[in-house]
Motif scaffolding. Structure first.
Motif, mmCIF file in Angstrom:
data_model
loop_
_atom_site.group_PDB
_atom_site.id
_atom_site.type_symbol
_atom_site.label_atom_id
_atom_site.label_comp_id
_atom_site.label_asym_id
_atom_site.label_seq_id
_atom_site.Cartn_x
_atom_site.Cartn_y
_atom_site.Cartn_z
ATOM 1 N N PHE A 188 9.178 -10.601 10.072
ATOM 2 C CA PHE A 188 10.231 -9.586 10.200
ATOM 3 C C PHE A 188 11.501 -10.193 10.809
ATOM 4 N N PHE A 189 11.328 -10.965 11.857
ATOM 5 C CA PHE A 189 12.471 -11.537 12.570
ATOM 6 C C PHE A 189 13.252 -12.514 11.688
ATOM 7 N N PHE A 190 12.565 -13.481 11.093
ATOM 8 C CA PHE A 190 13.253 -14.508 10.302
ATOM 9 C C PHE A 190 13.758 -13.970 8.959
ATOM 10 N N ALA A 191 13.047 -13.022 8.374
ATOM 11 C CA ALA A 191 13.492 -12.439 7.104
ATOM 12 C C ALA A 191 14.791 -11.668 7.273
ATOM 13 N N GLN A 192 14.963 -11.010 8.433
ATOM 14 C CA GLN A 192 16.205 -10.278 8.686
ATOM 15 C C GLN A 192 17.389 -11.243 8.748
ATOM 16 N N ILE A 193 17.193 -12.375 9.394
ATOM 17 C CA ILE A 193 18.261 -13.380 9.470
ATOM 18 C C ILE A 193 18.573 -13.922 8.077
ATOM 19 N N LEU A 194 17.527 -14.186 7.276
ATOM 20 C CA LEU A 194 17.715 -14.737 5.929
ATOM 21 C C LEU A 194 18.500 -13.773 5.043
ATOM 22 N N ASN A 195 18.211 -12.485 5.127
ATOM 23 C CA ASN A 195 18.929 -11.521 4.294
ATOM 24 C C ASN A 195 20.404 -11.422 4.664
#
Length: 611
Positions: A188-195
């Motif tokens: 959840f944390f890293f996917a938010q940054i990637l988006n």
């Protein structure tokens, strides 16, 4: 860049509100489709759990505890029947419900946007930043609907898997849930940054992609075909621009590559594969072989089910970043739909029934503050039924002046009055409807001849009743000769955009057709911006004579660079640098021996008086 970062920051309330806008629109437009879509997502995940989790557990336990084979066969037949029924429902959804519902939602959103486009102030097209946002909102409309529906499917599918598999995990080996939650939190944390990085990348590429799309259009649109073939050096220039644009896009992609690769590695491997596969399988083997806390059958089932639960949680972990990214695009759509038109009526007064005096009072105007004013302190009175000619060199402010008359823009200073009343006080639609206008850059639409004259939606029956008026307008404009040669007369489709046997008109023919619009409208005021620029001198003379005869009881304002067309005007206004520098009849201005006379002298040799 800092400003862009601030724009990208959204509150949770804004994120939910934007996505709810598309969800609400979808349910209002196609409720059955939306309910069916959710049903499909839940149904599929329930059947997957039945077959791949509970089913495997049932079969392994039957073998382990030596249950009768008929019990396994009976269970497998139930699973088979459930999938068979599911395929029927899915076929109905994909081939009927979805085919009807999704286009309805897309159509509804486009209708809302097209209605807003019609009310959009022209100044919006002069602002490159707003225009980029405007184009992006239109291009993202359907994609935003698709993204929202995918998020809904992922949410309900994920929640279904979470409930079914979650209960199974808790009842079989509750500590296993901790591994799933750990993977979920990090993903959840890293996917938010990637988006967020992907969104910034898209926004940065947008101007370059628009430029590349423009070059693409130049090479395939009919209107550029002759220029490209007659000016091959222009092709080279476009090739060069195309290469530069692609290089710029490559550099943008390259600037984000390392960050995106690193984040994708964290999202796809570290937080998922390593934790879920390596660490978790070690834990399960330890629990079964060393601690004897669970059976080997449970190890197989938990391991097999962890993939399903992992994918479900991965999808759920991506939902918030997805709705955050989707919200940024929907925000642009909503900003566009919520745009408040500036050209509005302050009192909504009805228009007078007969022509009245039009007056400019200390009018100044500029398209933007940076470039300053185009018109400067213009004072002008146009009486009913007068024939006014506007002349002057390019950039003098002639077209800008008539745009103010038509109220496509409002003055920066001063006011324009009609019948002594500020034109802002009149109903905008009624005010514009009293004016018939032909611009030099008129457009011929991919429609029939009659539709191109009417420029309004009209039932075929009513159109037939108006045929005499349409033909009358075409005769006045000089298009009747061409009309007689068209294969289907007024019903002939123009351009080959949609019809292979469509007719492409010449420049002069197109101009005559466009001029017929003013005759058909029977407006009280006629404004003509270079109405005869594509005509030969004889056709020009005939059109002007016809125009003056047909508009005897109308106010006519026309712009012309050919001074031979201005001779019969009641008054000629000479503009220079946004100001009226000379005013009078043709003879009066010649006697002044000033700038109009000099312009006439320069052109006089090109014209012959026609008696």
């Amino acid at each position: 860049m800092e400003e862009q970062k601030n724009k990208n920051k959204q509150s949770l309330k804004k994120i939910l509100s934007n996505n709810w806008f598309i969800i609400k629109l979808s349910f209002q437009t196609a409720p059955f489709f939306m309910i069916y879509m959710i049903f499909e997502a839940v149904k599929q995940r329930c059947l997957v759990f039945l077959e791949h989790t509970y089913g495997i557990k049932f079969v392994l336990e039957a073998a382990e505890y030596q249950k009768p084979f008929i019990v396994v066969v009976r269970f497998l037949l139930i699973v088979f029947a459930a999938w068979a029924i599911s395929f029927i429902f899915s076929g109905i959804y994909q081939n009927r419900v979805s085919q009807k519902g999704l286009p309805k939602i897309q159509k509804r959103l486009k209708e809302l946007m097209y209605e807003r486009v019609k009310a959009l102030d022209l100044e919006c097209y002069d602002d490159p930043t707003y225009y980029n946002e405007f184009v992006l909102s239109l291009s993202e409309a359907e994609k935003s609907i698709t993204r929202t529906h995918q998020i809904i499917e992922a949410f309900f599918g994920g929640v279904t898997t979470l409930i079914t598999s979650g209960i199974f995990f808790l009842t079989t080996d509750s500590p296993s849930v901790l591994f799933v939650l750990g993977s979920f939190g990090l993903t959840f944390f890293f996917a938010q940054i990637l988006n967020k990085v992907n969104y910034k990348n898209r926004i940065e590429k947008n101007p370059e992609e628009r430029k590349r799309t423009y070059i693409h259009r130049v090479f395939y649109l009919n209107e550029y075909a002759k220029e490209i073939r007659l000016n091959p050096d222009m092709s080279e220039r476009l090739y060069e621009e195309f290469d530069t644009t692609n290089d710029n896009l490559y550099l943008i992609e390259k600037s984000y590559a390392k960050k995106r690769t690193g984040l994708q590695f964290l999202v796809n491997y570290v937080t998922n594969d390593f934790i879920s596969d390596v660490i978790y399988i070690t834990y399960l083997v330890y629990r079964a072989a060393i601690m004897h806390a669970i059976s080997y059958s449970s190890v197989v089932v938990l391991w097999n089910s962890s993939g399903s639960l992992k994918n479900s949680l991965r999808n759920i972990s991506r939902i918030f970043p997805q709705i955050s990214e989707n919200s940024l695009y929907i925000e642009k759509i909503r900003n566009f739909l919520n745009y408040e038109t500036k050209i509005i009526s302050t009192k909504n007064l009805p228009m007078p029934n007969v022509p009245k005096t039009l007056e400019f009072k200390n009018v100044s105007f500029g398209y933007n503050k940076e470039d300053g004013n185009i018109l400067h302190n213009v004072n002008l009175i146009i009486h009913p039924n007068q024939k006014i000619a506007l002349v002057g060199y390019n950039g003098a402010g002639k077209t800008t002046l008539i745009k103010l008359i038509m109220r496509l823009y409002d003055p920066s200073e001063g006011e324009i009055r009609y019948n002594g009343i500020n034109i802002k006080d009149y109903n905008v639609k009624e005010y514009r409807n009293m004016i018939g206008t032909i611009f030099q850059d008129f457009k011929i639409f991919a429609a029939s001849v009659s539709d191109n004259v009417i420029l309004d939606y009209m039932e075929d029956a009513l159109k037939s009743k108006r045929e005499k008026e349409i033909r009358h307008a075409l005769t006045f404009s000089g298009f009747d000769y061409k009309l007689n040669s068209l294969p289907q007369g007024l019903s002939t489709e123009l351009t080959t955009e949609f019809e292979e046997d469509g007719v492409d008109l010449s420049g002069g023919e197109s101009q005559k057709l466009a001029t017929a619009r003013a005759f058909y409208k029977d407006a009280r005021m006629v404004i003509l911006d270079e109405p005869s620029s594509a005509l030969d001198p004889i056709a020009e003379y005939q059109l002007n004579e016809t125009m003056l005869q047909a508009a005897a009881n109308k106010t006519v304002i026309f712009i012309s660079h050919r001074l031979s067309t201005t001779r019969n005007a009641d008054r000629i206004l000479m503009l220079e640098h946004g100001q009226i520098i000379e005013e009078g009849t043709h003879e009066e201005l010649l006697e002044l021996k000033n700038k109009y006379a000099a312009m006439w002298k320069a052109q006089a040799g090109k014209y012959v008086d026609i008696e």
